[in-house]
Design a protein around this motif. Structure first.
Motif, mmCIF file in Angstrom:
data_model
loop_
_atom_site.group_PDB
_atom_site.id
_atom_site.type_symbol
_atom_site.label_atom_id
_atom_site.label_comp_id
_atom_site.label_asym_id
_atom_site.label_seq_id
_atom_site.Cartn_x
_atom_site.Cartn_y
_atom_site.Cartn_z
ATOM 1 N N HIS A 1 5.247 -37.071 -9.250
ATOM 2 C CA HIS A 1 5.243 -35.526 -9.087
ATOM 3 C C HIS A 1 5.347 -35.447 -7.377
ATOM 4 O O HIS A 1 5.113 -36.378 -6.473
ATOM 5 C CB HIS A 1 3.802 -35.041 -9.309
ATOM 6 C CG HIS A 1 3.691 -33.678 -8.685
ATOM 7 N ND1 HIS A 1 4.389 -32.551 -9.271
ATOM 8 C CD2 HIS A 1 3.301 -33.085 -7.738
ATOM 9 C CE1 HIS A 1 4.063 -31.570 -8.709
ATOM 10 N NE2 HIS A 1 3.426 -31.818 -7.670
ATOM 11 N N ILE A 2 6.380 -34.548 -7.182
ATOM 12 C CA ILE A 2 6.735 -34.203 -5.832
ATOM 13 C C ILE A 2 5.761 -33.268 -5.099
ATOM 14 O O ILE A 2 5.726 -31.919 -5.661
ATOM 15 C CB ILE A 2 8.103 -33.835 -5.516
ATOM 16 C CG1 ILE A 2 9.140 -34.965 -6.130
ATOM 17 C CG2 ILE A 2 8.551 -33.316 -4.156
ATOM 18 C CD1 ILE A 2 10.348 -34.467 -6.326
ATOM 19 N N HIS A 3 4.980 -33.575 -4.035
ATOM 20 C CA HIS A 3 3.979 -32.422 -3.754
ATOM 21 C C HIS A 3 4.642 -31.818 -2.473
ATOM 22 O O HIS A 3 5.590 -32.455 -1.716
ATOM 23 C CB HIS A 3 2.909 -33.214 -3.037
ATOM 24 C CG HIS A 3 1.892 -34.121 -4.161
ATOM 25 N ND1 HIS A 3 1.056 -33.435 -4.783
ATOM 26 C CD2 HIS A 3 2.217 -35.447 -4.644
ATOM 27 C CE1 HIS A 3 0.439 -34.396 -5.587
ATOM 28 N NE2 HIS A 3 1.440 -35.532 -5.484
ATOM 29 N N THR A 4 4.539 -30.688 -2.220
ATOM 30 C CA THR A 4 5.343 -30.166 -1.041
ATOM 31 C C THR A 4 4.084 -29.767 0.157
ATOM 32 O O THR A 4 2.913 -29.663 -0.275
ATOM 33 C CB THR A 4 5.948 -28.929 -1.408
ATOM 34 O OG1 THR A 4 4.891 -27.643 -1.980
ATOM 35 C CG2 THR A 4 6.892 -28.869 -2.556
ATOM 36 N N ASP A 5 4.553 -29.993 1.435
ATOM 37 C CA ASP A 5 3.721 -29.726 2.475
ATOM 38 C C ASP A 5 4.538 -28.775 3.407
ATOM 39 O O ASP A 5 5.475 -29.365 3.931
ATOM 40 C CB ASP A 5 3.023 -30.644 2.997
ATOM 41 C CG ASP A 5 1.885 -30.627 3.926
ATOM 42 O OD1 ASP A 5 1.852 -29.705 4.583
ATOM 43 O OD2 ASP A 5 0.682 -31.197 3.607
ATOM 44 N N GLU A 6 4.064 -27.617 3.860
ATOM 45 C CA GLU A 6 4.917 -26.825 4.845
ATOM 46 C C GLU A 6 4.736 -27.389 6.247
ATOM 47 O O GLU A 6 5.666 -27.354 7.131
ATOM 48 C CB GLU A 6 4.319 -25.301 4.992
ATOM 49 C CG GLU A 6 4.634 -24.663 3.601
ATOM 50 C CD GLU A 6 4.127 -23.239 3.678
ATOM 51 O OE1 GLU A 6 3.568 -22.741 4.855
ATOM 52 O OE2 GLU A 6 4.438 -22.291 2.770
ATOM 53 N N ARG A 7 3.725 -28.234 6.541
ATOM 54 C CA ARG A 7 3.755 -29.059 7.778
ATOM 55 C C ARG A 7 4.999 -29.812 7.864
ATOM 56 O O ARG A 7 4.961 -30.355 9.095
ATOM 57 C CB ARG A 7 2.312 -29.692 7.711
ATOM 58 C CG ARG A 7 0.941 -28.784 7.930
ATOM 59 C CD ARG A 7 0.007 -29.573 7.720
ATOM 60 N NE ARG A 7 -0.317 -30.331 6.523
ATOM 61 C CZ ARG A 7 -1.433 -30.956 6.352
ATOM 62 N NH1 ARG A 7 -2.378 -31.174 7.048
ATOM 63 N NH2 ARG A 7 -1.318 -31.629 5.064
ATOM 64 N N LEU A 8 5.537 -30.407 6.829
ATOM 65 C CA LEU A 8 6.839 -31.083 7.112
ATOM 66 C C LEU A 8 7.892 -30.404 7.393
ATOM 67 O O LEU A 8 9.098 -31.003 7.333
ATOM 68 C CB LEU A 8 6.886 -31.924 5.837
ATOM 69 C CG LEU A 8 5.610 -33.097 5.558
ATOM 70 C CD1 LEU A 8 5.884 -33.892 4.357
ATOM 71 C CD2 LEU A 8 5.678 -34.243 6.907
ATOM 72 N N GLN A 9 8.024 -29.132 7.361
ATOM 73 C CA GLN A 9 9.334 -28.265 7.338
ATOM 74 C C GLN A 9 9.756 -28.478 8.830
ATOM 75 O O GLN A 9 9.034 -28.968 9.743
ATOM 76 C CB GLN A 9 9.072 -26.735 7.123
ATOM 77 C CG GLN A 9 8.193 -26.019 8.199
ATOM 78 C CD GLN A 9 8.039 -24.862 7.844
ATOM 79 O OE1 GLN A 9 7.857 -24.510 6.450
ATOM 80 N NE2 GLN A 9 7.668 -23.842 8.693
ATOM 81 N N GLU A 10 11.009 -28.332 9.016
ATOM 82 C CA GLU A 10 11.864 -28.524 10.312
ATOM 83 C C GLU A 10 11.068 -27.559 11.339
ATOM 84 O O GLU A 10 10.577 -26.695 11.286
ATOM 85 C CB GLU A 10 13.244 -28.381 10.221
ATOM 86 C CG GLU A 10 13.944 -28.488 11.463
ATOM 87 C CD GLU A 10 13.884 -30.140 11.911
ATOM 88 O OE1 GLU A 10 12.822 -30.581 12.291
ATOM 89 O OE2 GLU A 10 15.008 -30.589 11.663
#
Length: 183
Positions: free
Chosen positions: A66-75
């Motif tokens: 599964h691909i987890h998303t995390d806004e802390r990794l946005q540019e």
């Protein structure tokens, strides 16, 4: 966690959050997934921006994860204003970590949010993970482990690009960093 693969997204159509991958970028994402399959990625976390998710998707399929998303990794956003001299501004942020443009965030703040994600990953039970992010965020994370990584190194990053961080045996606080893409 023993290994973290830091991945810059493949070639994209633009810089805005909704910019997707080019046709070449889609092919690169497939090739990246095939090459990383041998590394047995057990956990995948990505920036929620479209180009990062499109880069992560083939890896998720190949690794059956599964691909987890995390806004802390946005540019990192330098400024909400248009900057004709954005390269000069970005260069400045490598020497002045507290500088902040109108509506943007400092190097110190952006690095801290990325390091929160890495800190959480190092404490997970899986052995290896993949982090799909963006060029400046990738460079800030690498810089936090290797202070010599700077603006010129950022300029030399490719789309995609991959660095593997491995914990040093017997030492829970340091890790080795090696670029594995391009090879």
């Amino acid at each position: 966690m023993e290994s973290v693969y830091l991945i810059r997204h493949a070639k994209a159509t633009g810089q805005e959050p909704e910019a997707g991958l080019t046709e070449e970028g889609l092919r690169q994402a497939e090739e990246l997934a095939e090459r990383l399959a041998a590394h047995h990625i057990e956990y995948i976390v990505s920036s929620p921006w479209k180009r990062a998710l499109q880069t992560a998707a083939p890896l998720g399929r190949v690794a059956l994860r599964h691909i987890h998303t995390d806004e802390r990794l946005q540019e990192r956003v330098l400024s909400t204003l248009h900057l004709d001299n954005w390269m000069d501004v970005l260069k400045r942020t490598y020497t002045d970590e507290d500088w902040t443009g109108e509506g943007g965030e400092s190097t110190r703040f952006a690095t801290a949010r990325g390091l929160e994600v890495l800190g959480e990953l190092w404490n997970r039970s899986e052995r290896s993970s993949a982090v799909i992010t963006h060029g400046n965020m990738l460079s800030l994370l690498l810089r936090s482990y290797d202070a010599s990584f700077g603006f010129e190194d950022w300029k030399n990053l490719t789309n995609p690009d991959v660095y593997v961080m491995k914990k040093q045996p017997g030492d829970g606080t340091s890790c080795s960093i090696r670029r594995i893409w391009p090879d």
